[in-house]
Design a protein around this motif. Structure first.
Motif, PDB file in Angstrom:
ATOM      1  N   PHE A  76      52.225  -9.102 -47.835  1.00 23.15           N
ATOM      2  CA  PHE A  76      52.136  -7.684 -48.143  1.00 23.15           C
ATOM      3  C   PHE A  76      50.828  -7.448 -48.890  1.00 23.15           C
ATOM      4  O   PHE A  76      50.220  -8.392 -49.420  1.00 23.15           O
ATOM      5  N   GLY A  77      50.365  -6.200 -48.917  1.00 27.46           N
ATOM      6  CA  GLY A  77      49.050  -5.918 -49.473  1.00 27.46           C
ATOM      7  C   GLY A  77      49.084  -4.991 -50.672  1.00 27.46           C
ATOM      8  O   GLY A  77      49.941  -4.108 -50.774  1.00 27.46           O
ATOM      9  N   ILE A  78      48.118  -5.196 -51.562  1.00 30.33           N
ATOM     10  CA  ILE A  78      47.914  -4.351 -52.739  1.00 30.33           C
ATOM     11  C   ILE A  78      46.435  -4.012 -52.796  1.00 30.33           C
ATOM     12  O   ILE A  78      45.586  -4.892 -52.651  1.00 30.33           O
ATOM     13  N   ASP A  79      46.120  -2.746 -53.023  1.00 33.04           N
ATOM     14  CA  ASP A  79      44.709  -2.373 -53.131  1.00 33.04           C
ATOM     15  C   ASP A  79      44.544  -1.236 -54.126  1.00 33.04           C
ATOM     16  O   ASP A  79      45.433  -0.383 -54.287  1.00 33.04           O
ATOM     17  N   LEU A  80      43.394  -1.222 -54.776  1.00 35.56           N
ATOM     18  CA  LEU A  80      43.065  -0.206 -55.771  1.00 35.56           C
ATOM     19  C   LEU A  80      42.849   1.171 -55.151  1.00 35.56           C
ATOM     20  O   LEU A  80      43.092   2.194 -55.787  1.00 35.56           O
ATOM     21  N   SER A  81      42.392   1.192 -53.896  1.00 34.88           N
ATOM     22  CA  SER A  81      41.986   2.428 -53.231  1.00 34.88           C
ATOM     23  C   SER A  81      43.154   3.063 -52.468  1.00 34.88           C
ATOM     24  O   SER A  81      43.632   2.491 -51.482  1.00 34.88           O
ATOM     25  N   PRO A  82      43.603   4.248 -52.868  1.00 30.11           N
ATOM     26  CA  PRO A  82      44.653   4.922 -52.104  1.00 30.11           C
ATOM     27  C   PRO A  82      44.270   5.185 -50.646  1.00 30.11           C
ATOM     28  O   PRO A  82      45.127   5.111 -49.757  1.00 30.11           O
ATOM     29  N   ALA A  83      42.997   5.478 -50.392  1.00 31.49           N
ATOM     30  CA  ALA A  83      42.574   5.731 -49.016  1.00 31.49           C
ATOM     31  C   ALA A  83      42.681   4.465 -48.170  1.00 31.49           C
ATOM     32  O   ALA A  83      43.077   4.526 -46.992  1.00 31.49           O
ATOM     33  N   MET A  84      42.342   3.328 -48.743  1.00 28.53           N
ATOM     34  CA  MET A  84      42.501   2.060 -48.032  1.00 28.53           C
ATOM     35  C   MET A  84      43.975   1.786 -47.737  1.00 28.53           C
ATOM     36  O   MET A  84      44.336   1.347 -46.632  1.00 28.53           O
ATOM     37  N   VAL A  85      44.820   2.025 -48.709  1.00 30.50           N
ATOM     38  CA  VAL A  85      46.250   1.777 -48.513  1.00 30.50           C
ATOM     39  C   VAL A  85      46.808   2.724 -47.448  1.00 30.50           C
ATOM     40  O   VAL A  85      47.628   2.312 -46.603  1.00 30.50           O
ATOM     41  N   ASP A  86      46.375   3.971 -47.437  1.00 35.18           N
ATOM     42  CA  ASP A  86      46.818   4.906 -46.397  1.00 35.18           C
ATOM     43  C   ASP A  86      46.435   4.395 -45.012  1.00 35.18           C
ATOM     44  O   ASP A  86      47.249   4.448 -44.066  1.00 35.18           O
ATOM     45  N   LEU A  87      45.203   3.905 -44.876  1.00 32.02           N
ATOM     46  CA  LEU A  87      44.768   3.359 -43.585  1.00 32.02           C
ATOM     47  C   LEU A  87      45.577   2.124 -43.205  1.00 32.02           C
ATOM     48  O   LEU A  87      45.969   1.966 -42.043  1.00 32.02           O
ATOM     49  N   ALA A  88      45.808   1.244 -44.176  1.00 31.71           N
ATOM     50  CA  ALA A  88      46.575   0.038 -43.901  1.00 31.71           C
ATOM     51  C   ALA A  88      47.983   0.383 -43.421  1.00 31.71           C
ATOM     52  O   ALA A  88      48.485  -0.213 -42.456  1.00 31.71           O
TER      53      ALA A  88
END
Length: 214
Positions: A76-88
């Motif tokens: 599973f993934g964790i990222d600081l960027s909400p836009a990156m998480v939306d794309l993921a």
């Protein structure tokens, strides 16, 4: 306050470039046999450690998280960027992605079997890296594997644009492998293997395989 500034700059920068960055890295592993091979080895180490969840910390658009799933890893993934998480989430709807910071990692103690930091420490200041590695150790099962990829060298540059020419404001840190090894040992990891890659390229890299001490 200093933490807030670089974290905010990093979040804003990657929100800005998320779409172009995702397009650039979508098929990157297909042409990188050493990188894909290192991920296959990491997946095997996770299985040998008993299997279980694996955190891809700083996952970006989720392409490496998804690759780990093809290798049979419950990633599973964790990222600081909400836009990156939306794309993921959009590109990999069957996987789990959350917004979060590695400086305050929202994972329970000993809750993951493996942890990946795939070139996601490159914007973290030197004085903050030990705290991040402390969170990594806390979240890992005893004996769980950690794989870190990073730029090698010595020095920092300010990146003001990238990934299609979009504006960014992030510091990119290059580090000698021995410095990262020292930080890992101080944080309670046993360092098992080091791989140097792209030695003749403009920005060489390194991969470190480590394991949380029991």
């Amino acid at each position: 306050m200093i933490d807030d500034v670089w974290l905010a700059d990093t979040r804003t920068s990657y929100d800005t470039v998320a779409v172009s960055y995702a397009a650039q890295v979508r098929d990157a592993l297909a042409d990188e046999p050493y990188l894909s091979g290192s991920l296959a080895l990491f997946a095997d180490l996770v299985r040998r450690a008993g299997g279980g969840p694996v955190a891809d910390v700083g996952c970006g658009p989720g392409h490496v998280t998804a690759h780990l799933r093809t290798l049979g890893v419950d990633a599973f993934g964790i990222d600081l960027s909400p836009a990156m998480v939306d794309l993921a989430r959009r590109n990999h709807p069957d996987l789990r992605f959350t917004v979060g910071s590695m400086t305050d990692l929202d994972l329970a103690d000993s809750s993951v079997t493996g942890l990946l930091a795939w070139w996601s420490l490159i914007h973290v200041p030197d004085d903050t890296v030990p705290r991040v590695l402390g969170h990594f150790r806390r979240a890992l099962h005893p004996g769980g594997p950690l794989l870190i990829g990073f730029h090698t060298g010595d020095g920092t540059r300010l990146k003001t644009s990238g990934y299609g020419g979009h504006a960014m404001h992030v510091h990119v840190h290059r580090r000698p492998p021995e410095r990262m090894v020292g930080w890992l040992r101080d944080a309670g990891f046993t360092v098992e293997t080091q791989m140097l890659i792209d030695l003749d390229e403009r920005v060489p890299g390194a991969l470190l395989f480590a394991r949380r001490q029991r």
